[in-house]
Motif scaffolding. Structure first.
Motif, PDB file in Angstrom:
ATOM      1  N   GLY A   1     -26.466   6.087 -11.106  1.00  0.00           N
ATOM      2  CA  GLY A   1     -26.506   7.349 -11.812  1.00  0.00           C
ATOM      3  C   GLY A   1     -27.821   7.485 -12.550  1.00  0.00           C
ATOM      4  N   ALA A   2     -27.991   8.626 -13.243  1.00  0.00           N
ATOM      5  CA  ALA A   2     -29.242   8.878 -13.943  1.00  0.00           C
ATOM      6  C   ALA A   2     -29.518   7.832 -15.011  1.00  0.00           C
ATOM      7  CB  ALA A   2     -29.205  10.275 -14.564  1.00  0.00           C
ATOM      8  N   SER A   3     -28.459   7.302 -15.614  1.00  0.00           N
ATOM      9  CA  SER A   3     -28.618   6.328 -16.687  1.00  0.00           C
ATOM     10  C   SER A   3     -28.804   4.910 -16.163  1.00  0.00           C
ATOM     11  CB  SER A   3     -27.385   6.361 -17.594  1.00  0.00           C
ATOM     12  OG  SER A   3     -26.252   5.927 -16.878  1.00  0.00           O
ATOM     13  N   GLY A   4     -28.657   4.723 -14.835  1.00  0.00           N
ATOM     14  CA  GLY A   4     -28.762   3.389 -14.269  1.00  0.00           C
ATOM     15  C   GLY A   4     -27.438   2.677 -14.220  1.00  0.00           C
ATOM     16  N   THR A   5     -26.388   3.312 -14.756  1.00  0.00           N
ATOM     17  CA  THR A   5     -25.058   2.719 -14.728  1.00  0.00           C
ATOM     18  C   THR A   5     -24.514   2.768 -13.310  1.00  0.00           C
ATOM     19  OG1 THR A   5     -24.669   3.497 -16.968  1.00  0.00           O
ATOM     20  CG2 THR A   5     -22.736   2.857 -15.702  1.00  0.00           C
ATOM     21  N   ALA A   6     -23.782   1.758 -12.914  1.00  0.00           N
ATOM     22  CA  ALA A   6     -23.258   1.716 -11.550  1.00  0.00           C
ATOM     23  C   ALA A   6     -22.231   2.810 -11.322  1.00  0.00           C
ATOM     24  CB  ALA A   6     -22.623   0.353 -11.286  1.00  0.00           C
ATOM     25  N   VAL A   7     -22.398   3.566 -10.234  1.00  0.00           N
ATOM     26  CA  VAL A   7     -21.407   4.547  -9.819  1.00  0.00           C
ATOM     27  C   VAL A   7     -20.679   3.950  -8.626  1.00  0.00           C
ATOM     28  CG1 VAL A   7     -21.019   6.875  -8.964  1.00  0.00           C
ATOM     29  CG2 VAL A   7     -22.872   6.441 -10.588  1.00  0.00           C
ATOM     30  N   MET A   8     -19.364   3.739  -8.745  1.00  0.00           N
ATOM     31  CA  MET A   8     -18.639   2.960  -7.749  1.00  0.00           C
ATOM     32  C   MET A   8     -17.595   3.797  -7.015  1.00  0.00           C
ATOM     33  SD  MET A   8     -17.960  -0.248 -10.266  1.00  0.00           S
ATOM     34  CE  MET A   8     -19.292  -0.898 -11.289  1.00  0.00           C
ATOM     35  N   ASP A   9     -17.195   3.337  -5.845  1.00  0.00           N
ATOM     36  CA  ASP A   9     -16.109   4.011  -5.164  1.00  0.00           C
ATOM     37  C   ASP A   9     -14.823   3.736  -5.944  1.00  0.00           C
ATOM     38  OD1 ASP A   9     -15.419   1.366  -4.321  1.00  0.00           O
ATOM     39  OD2 ASP A   9     -14.444   2.233  -2.570  1.00  0.00           O
ATOM     40  N   GLU A  10     -13.802   4.531  -5.685  1.00  0.00           N
ATOM     41  CA  GLU A  10     -12.626   4.526  -6.556  1.00  0.00           C
ATOM     42  C   GLU A  10     -11.888   3.195  -6.598  1.00  0.00           C
ATOM     43  OE1 GLU A  10     -11.133   7.850  -4.577  1.00  0.00           O
ATOM     44  OE2 GLU A  10     -11.795   9.289  -6.087  1.00  0.00           O
ATOM     45  N   GLY A  11     -11.762   2.545  -5.428  1.00  0.00           N
ATOM     46  CA  GLY A  11     -11.077   1.259  -5.400  1.00  0.00           C
ATOM     47  C   GLY A  11     -11.785   0.216  -6.233  1.00  0.00           C
ATOM     48  N   TYR A  12     -13.093   0.149  -6.085  1.00  0.00           N
ATOM     49  CA  TYR A  12     -13.892  -0.811  -6.854  1.00  0.00           C
ATOM     50  C   TYR A  12     -13.826  -0.478  -8.342  1.00  0.00           C
ATOM     51  CZ  TYR A  12     -17.796  -4.091  -7.526  1.00  0.00           C
ATOM     52  OH  TYR A  12     -18.576  -5.160  -7.889  1.00  0.00           O
TER      53      TYR A  12
ATOM     54  N   VAL B   1       0.821  -1.193   0.000  1.00  0.00           N
ATOM     55  CA  VAL B   1       0.000   0.000   0.000  1.00  0.00           C
ATOM     56  C   VAL B   1       0.860   1.250   0.000  1.00  0.00           C
ATOM     57  CG1 VAL B   1      -1.608   1.349   1.390  1.00  0.00           C
ATOM     58  CG2 VAL B   1      -1.960  -1.083   1.112  1.00  0.00           C
ATOM     59  N   VAL B   2       2.003   1.189   0.693  1.00  0.00           N
ATOM     60  CA  VAL B   2       2.907   2.320   0.713  1.00  0.00           C
ATOM     61  C   VAL B   2       3.986   2.079  -0.322  1.00  0.00           C
ATOM     62  CG1 VAL B   2       4.420   3.710   2.122  1.00  0.00           C
ATOM     63  CG2 VAL B   2       2.512   2.535   3.155  1.00  0.00           C
ATOM     64  N   PRO B   3       3.895   2.725  -1.455  1.00  0.00           N
ATOM     65  CA  PRO B   3       4.825   2.373  -2.500  1.00  0.00           C
ATOM     66  C   PRO B   3       6.153   3.073  -2.385  1.00  0.00           C
ATOM     67  CG  PRO B   3       3.291   3.970  -3.319  1.00  0.00           C
ATOM     68  CD  PRO B   3       2.916   3.708  -1.885  1.00  0.00           C
ATOM     69  N   ILE B   4       7.272   2.317  -2.383  1.00  0.00           N
ATOM     70  CA  ILE B   4       8.507   2.865  -2.884  1.00  0.00           C
ATOM     71  C   ILE B   4       8.371   2.374  -4.321  1.00  0.00           C
ATOM     72  CG2 ILE B   4      10.991   2.803  -2.760  1.00  0.00           C
ATOM     73  CD1 ILE B   4      10.726   2.163   0.180  1.00  0.00           C
ATOM     74  N   LEU B   5       7.623   3.151  -5.121  1.00  0.00           N
ATOM     75  CA  LEU B   5       6.857   2.662  -6.262  1.00  0.00           C
ATOM     76  C   LEU B   5       7.686   1.923  -7.296  1.00  0.00           C
ATOM     77  CD1 LEU B   5       4.028   5.033  -7.363  1.00  0.00           C
ATOM     78  CD2 LEU B   5       3.941   2.635  -6.861  1.00  0.00           C
TER      79      LEU B   5
ATOM     80  N   ALA C   1      -6.366   4.244  -3.645  1.00  0.00           N
ATOM     81  CA  ALA C   1      -7.697   3.809  -3.231  1.00  0.00           C
ATOM     82  C   ALA C   1      -7.863   3.730  -1.722  1.00  0.00           C
ATOM     83  CB  ALA C   1      -8.003   2.443  -3.847  1.00  0.00           C
ATOM     84  N   THR C   2      -6.778   3.843  -0.950  1.00  0.00           N
ATOM     85  CA  THR C   2      -6.881   3.798   0.510  1.00  0.00           C
ATOM     86  C   THR C   2      -6.620   5.160   1.150  1.00  0.00           C
ATOM     87  OG1 THR C   2      -4.574   3.058   0.636  1.00  0.00           O
ATOM     88  CG2 THR C   2      -6.277   1.368   0.685  1.00  0.00           C
ATOM     89  N   PHE C   3      -5.616   5.886   0.647  1.00  0.00           N
ATOM     90  CA  PHE C   3      -5.257   7.181   1.227  1.00  0.00           C
ATOM     91  C   PHE C   3      -6.390   8.189   1.052  1.00  0.00           C
ATOM     92  CE2 PHE C   3      -3.407  11.419   1.163  1.00  0.00           C
ATOM     93  CZ  PHE C   3      -2.489  11.395   2.202  1.00  0.00           C
ATOM     94  N   LYS C   4      -6.959   8.216  -0.138  1.00  0.00           N
ATOM     95  CA  LYS C   4      -7.979   9.223  -0.424  1.00  0.00           C
ATOM     96  C   LYS C   4      -9.242   9.045   0.421  1.00  0.00           C
ATOM     97  CE  LYS C   4      -9.907  11.739  -4.339  1.00  0.00           C
ATOM     98  NZ  LYS C   4      -9.990  11.792  -5.811  1.00  0.00           N
ATOM     99  N   PRO C   5      -9.783   7.815   0.548  1.00  0.00           N
ATOM    100  CA  PRO C   5     -10.947   7.656   1.421  1.00  0.00           C
ATOM    101  C   PRO C   5     -10.677   8.045   2.873  1.00  0.00           C
ATOM    102  CG  PRO C   5     -10.764   5.775  -0.042  1.00  0.00           C
ATOM    103  CD  PRO C   5      -9.508   6.581  -0.213  1.00  0.00           C
ATOM    104  N   CYS C   6      -9.466   7.745   3.357  1.00  0.00           N
ATOM    105  CA  CYS C   6      -9.100   8.157   4.721  1.00  0.00           C
ATOM    106  C   CYS C   6      -9.164   9.675   4.853  1.00  0.00           C
ATOM    107  CB  CYS C   6      -7.693   7.664   5.066  1.00  0.00           C
ATOM    108  SG  CYS C   6      -7.593   5.910   5.441  1.00  0.00           S
TER     109      CYS C   6
END
Length: 389
Positions: A266-277, A209-213, A224-229
């Motif tokens: 969403g308005a179109s019925g398409t799935a709106v997902m969290d960033e990790g998913y 999760v912590v990249p020395i990339l 996907a983990t830092f931003k939600p925190c």
């Protein structure tokens, strides 16, 4: 005579105090409130008195929200492209017994915590010499507790907001933690954070999760983990901000926030997902474009699925979709305003596509479509194709 076997040493639990101390040793860990706010709000003018005022006294709530979002996006990009340990002044000796990647991750956690605190009206956490005070360390501990999901930390922030109302432009009162309900809560939160850091699941994930990339998986998982925190802290500080302004003046925000793992329609019925998913599903789609998912792709995708902070139901859905041939229709519009999302997801998609050779025409079409949906130029994608292995 047989020698007595010495008992194996158990892995020593990491305390939050030691992790925080290591993170605070990294140059730049203390954010200067006045300098930061002046730089941040300079485009809007009226910053001359910011050292004695609060952003909520000078700027519209929409501006405050925009700058908080930009701060999170910018810090997220930085933490996903961390410098190698050797590149940090002081090197390994700087951190002592704390793993360097762990110290670096929480270094960025502490920076965004300070920035969000200042944007939402909290007092200067540094003394006249620029050092973080003891009381400030307590506040940062509570902020980190909020970011990691500690219920006690949310209560502590609410209590602190009441006690610090009217104190924001002044020095942080050190006595705020003495002889109050806050001190027992603080001890509880610090222990809770230490447990979370030491847990096998987090300990296993933190090296990735912590990249020395090196790999694109690390960057995506960190994103996907830092931003939600950071969003958790932003939401909590925003809710308490009205307390600083006074009982008759409140700020309301129309945008509904969803927590990690939430999905809406969403308005179109398409799935709106969290960033990790969203990242995981897009990578699975890419693997399905030209052929069935091969062994290398399957292993890579499973690594992404298990290392992202998704609930078991989501993980099950993703693993099940690996065996299906159909692609999932994705809605990327929520990410259009995030200038850094493309720098994370596009290289990951390229890596997936290249696992079974060079990009095919169909894979390029899908790549360009995703890039267009998130507001990324084709020439930027082509540049990433050339440098991503």
């Amino acid at each position: 005579m047989s020698k007595e076997k010495k008992p194996k040493n158990k892995k020593k639990a990491l305390s939050w105090d030691s992790v925080m101390a290591a993170a605070m040793k990294i140059p730049g860990a203390a954010v200067n409130r006045t300098d930061y706010l002046k730089t941040t709000f300079a485009p809007y003018g009226n910053v001359d008195g910011i050292e004695k005022a609060r952003p909520i006294d000078l700027f519209a709530p929409e501006i405050i929200e925009k700058e908080a979002n930009d701060a999170i996006a910018s810090q997220t990009l930085k933490v996903t492209s961390l410098s190698t340990l050797a590149g940090i002044p002081g090197g390994v000796a700087l951190f002592g017994t704390i793993p360097g990647d762990l110290a670096q991750y929480y270094y960025h956690i502490l920076i965004i915590a300070q920035k969000l605190g200042y944007i939402y009206g909290w007092p200067d956490l540094a003394d006249s010499t620029g050092n973080i005070t003891e009381g400030a360390r307590h506040i940062l501990t509570i902020f980190v507790g909020v970011m990691l999901g500690a219920d006690a930390a949310n209560k502590a922030v609410a209590e602190l907001a009441k006690r610090l109302a009217g104190q924001v432009a002044k020095a942080l009162p050190e006595q705020v933690f003495t002889k109050t309900v806050l001190f027992p809560l603080l001890s509880q939160i610090a222990k809770w954070i230490g447990v979370q850091i030491t847990k096998e699941s987090l300990a296993k994930g933190i090296s990735k999760v912590v990249p020395i990339l090196g790999g694109m998986v690390s960057g995506g998982i960190t994103y996907a983990t830092f931003k939600p925190c950071s969003r958790k802290l932003q939401k909590q500080l925003r809710e308490e901000m009205a307390l600083f302004k006074g009982p008759d003046e409140h700020y309301y925000f129309d945008k509904e926030e969803t927590g990690s793992g939430d999905r809406a329609k969403g308005a179109s019925g398409t799935a709106v997902m969290d960033e990790g998913y969203l990242i995981a599903v897009a990578c699975i789609n890419m693997a399905k474009i030209d052929t069935e998912i091969n062994e290398d792709e399957n292993s890579y995708l499973q690594e992404i699925i298990f290392e992202l902070e998704l609930d078991e139901e989501m993980q099950f859905e993703l693993l099940k979709s690996l065996k299906e041939k159909t692609l999932t229709d994705l809605e990327f519009s929520p990410e259009v305003d995030d200038p850094y999302f493309g720098d994370i997801i596009i290289p990951m998609l390229i890596r997936v596509a290249k696992l079974d050779g060079d990009l095919t025409g169909a894979e390029r079409v899908y790549l360009y479509k995703v890039a267009k949906d998130i507001g990324m130029q084709r020439k930027e994608v082509d540049s990433l194709i050339d440098i991503t292995s």
